[in-house]
Scaffold this active site. Structure first.
Site, PDB file in Angstrom:
ATOM      1  N   HIS A 175       0.810  -1.115   0.085  1.00 23.39           N
ATOM      2  CA  HIS A 175      -0.076   0.347  -0.099  1.00 23.39           C
ATOM      3  C   HIS A 175       1.275   1.588   0.056  1.00 23.39           C
ATOM      4  CE1 HIS A 175      -3.451   2.052   1.261  1.00 23.39           C
ATOM      5  NE2 HIS A 175      -3.233   3.077   0.753  1.00 23.39           N
ATOM      6  N   HIS A 235       1.940   5.432  -1.521  1.00 28.27           N
ATOM      7  CA  HIS A 235       1.241   6.531  -2.379  1.00 28.27           C
ATOM      8  C   HIS A 235       2.857   7.362  -2.899  1.00 28.27           C
ATOM      9  CE1 HIS A 235      -3.189   6.568  -1.033  1.00 28.27           C
ATOM     10  NE2 HIS A 235      -2.467   6.329  -0.369  1.00 28.27           N
ATOM     11  N   LYS A 244      -9.540  -0.283  -6.064  1.00 31.51           N
ATOM     12  CA  LYS A 244      -9.072   0.333  -4.663  1.00 31.51           C
ATOM     13  C   LYS A 244     -10.504   1.160  -4.590  1.00 31.51           C
ATOM     14  CE  LYS A 244      -7.436   2.441  -0.496  1.00 31.51           C
ATOM     15  NZ  LYS A 244      -6.619   3.248  -0.190  1.00 31.51           N
ATOM     16  N   HIS A 261     -10.447   1.049   1.564  1.00 31.41           N
ATOM     17  CA  HIS A 261      -9.897   2.753   3.141  1.00 31.41           C
ATOM     18  C   HIS A 261     -11.590   1.991   3.280  1.00 31.41           C
ATOM     19  CE1 HIS A 261      -8.842   6.186   4.658  1.00 31.41           C
ATOM     20  NE2 HIS A 261      -9.817   5.895   4.844  1.00 31.41           N
ATOM     21  N   HIS A 281      -4.694  -0.505   5.506  1.00 31.41           N
ATOM     22  CA  HIS A 281      -4.721   0.378   6.542  1.00 31.41           C
ATOM     23  C   HIS A 281      -5.055   0.000   7.926  1.00 31.41           C
ATOM     24  CE1 HIS A 281      -7.266   2.634   5.030  1.00 31.41           C
ATOM     25  NE2 HIS A 281      -6.025   3.683   4.014  1.00 31.41           N
ATOM     26  N   ASP A 321       2.052   3.147   3.810  1.00 26.73           N
ATOM     27  CA  ASP A 321      -0.081   3.142   3.350  1.00 26.73           C
ATOM     28  C   ASP A 321       1.148   5.322   3.245  1.00 26.73           C
ATOM     29  OD1 ASP A 321      -1.745   5.537   2.529  1.00 26.73           O
ATOM     30  OD2 ASP A 321      -2.201   5.429   5.054  1.00 26.73           O
TER      31      ASP A 321
END
Ligand code: NCD
Ligand code: ZN
Length: 342
Positions: free
Chosen positions: A13, A15, A99, A136, A174, A246
């Protein structure tokens, strides 16, 4: 000197952003991990296989020369995603998951789903072609307390979703609560990623001596009892729990602001942070499977074959690393770390 040699891990995970930001952060991840699941919450988001293919090329172009790294792409689910897009995603080979962000839940989630039931045709197709759904897992209802958003999501949306699609493979991303740990343990075809900050800190750290924006991420840190449940899950040797940092870079200015962004930056020192967490639970022997085995097993990919070494030595996490106009403050900036990756 104590060394810890592990199979090279992957980040399930991550970004990476785009453009100059991507170029600034990617070398950190490439140094630590062989592969990563790349989050699609760009502005605008990565909604089609064509978007993902182009983004993947930009990531490949930013990999430092001579280094190996594989980007595993995801598509951002919207109210308008079509079942046909899911078929092309599966056929692409490089799109590994879809996602789900509830609209308005977190950074760049304005295009998110307004009601997951609107996506049932797409979810049915995902179940059929066997492509995982990454969640999420927070509700955004204004009347739900910010610390209860994950628990309420599980009750209100996830339990019904798993009843409708019991064969859909799901990753609850997460996770932050004992409620999530219990749900994942009790349910088939669901796994969870856990970040370093949720293993190391409870919500107290956000308010230690003042307000500390660099510990603010979503889902927000919870009570100590939840942290302990996550640490227990991560170090239990159960393959349902695996590594996902994350890591979410934001400029210093956008964090240290009257309305600061959510996200912790951990790509610089992710394995060191996880090693500290596992060491605190006397479970360094469980780190390799959490970081390097259970993720690829879930995604049905081969495990990596190269190795990395972490050394027991003291070093200071930098106050800032270069990033866009105002720098990037890593998680635990300025503090001492007791593990270091070569
Ligand atoms: C992430 C980001 O900045 O993109 N922020 C965060 O706090 N985790 C988005 C997300 O994963 O929620
Ligand atoms: Zn994220």
């Amino acid at each position: 000197m104590q060394n810890l040699t592990l199979t090279r891990p992957d980040d399930w995970h991550l970004h990476l952003r785009d453009g100059e930001a991507l170029k600034a952060v990617l070398p950190h991840t490439v140094h630590q991990f062989a592969r990563a699941i790349i989050m699609p919450n760009l502005k605008p988001p990565i909604r089609s296989v064509a978007d993902a293919a182009a983004y993947r090329e930009r990531i490949i172009a930013a990999i430092p020369t001579g280094k190996q790294f594989e980007s595993l792409m995801t598509l951002y689910l919207t109210d308008n995603t079509s079942p046909e897009e899911i078929i092309s995603a599966k056929a692409s080979q490089f799109v590994k998951a879809i996602k789900y962000y509830p609209a308005g839940a977190t950074t760049n989630s304005d295009f998110g789903v307004t009601d997951i039931r609107k996506c049932d045709r797409v979810l049915e197709m995902m179940e059929q072609v066997d492509i995982p759904l990454l969640l999420h897992g927070e509700v955004t209802d204004r009347d739900v307390d910010v610390f209860d958003r994950e628990k309420v999501f599980i009750e209100k949306h996830l339990i019904p979703l798993k009843e409708r699609f019991s064969n859909l493979r799901v990753v609850l991303e997460h996770i932050t609560t004992s409620d999530a740990v219990q749900f994942v343990l009790a349910t088939n075809k669901i796994a969870a990623t856990i970040t370093p900050q949720h293993l190391l800190f409870s919500r107290n750290i956000i308010f230690q001596g003042g307000i500390r924006p660099h510990f603010y991420c979503l889902p927000i840190l919870k009570r100590e009892k939840h942290r302990l449940a996550l640490l227990q899950a991560a170090t239990s040797g159960n393959p349902k729990f695996f590594l996902g940092t994350d890591s979410a870079p934001h400029t210093r200015n956008s964090k240290e602001s009257s309305c600061g962004c959510a996200g912790c930056y951990s790509a610089l020192h992710a394995m060191e942070l996880y090693a500290s967490a596992f060491e605190s639970a006397n479970s360094l022997d469980k780190l390799e499977a959490f970081a390097s085995f259970y993720g690829p097993d879930f995604y049905q990919l081969p495990r990596n074959t190269e190795q990395i070494t972490l050394t027991k030595t003291t070093w200071r996490i930098p106050d800032e690393v270069p990033f866009l106009e105002s720098g990037l403050v890593p998680l635990c900036a300025g503090q001492e770390m007791r593990w270091q990756m070569a």
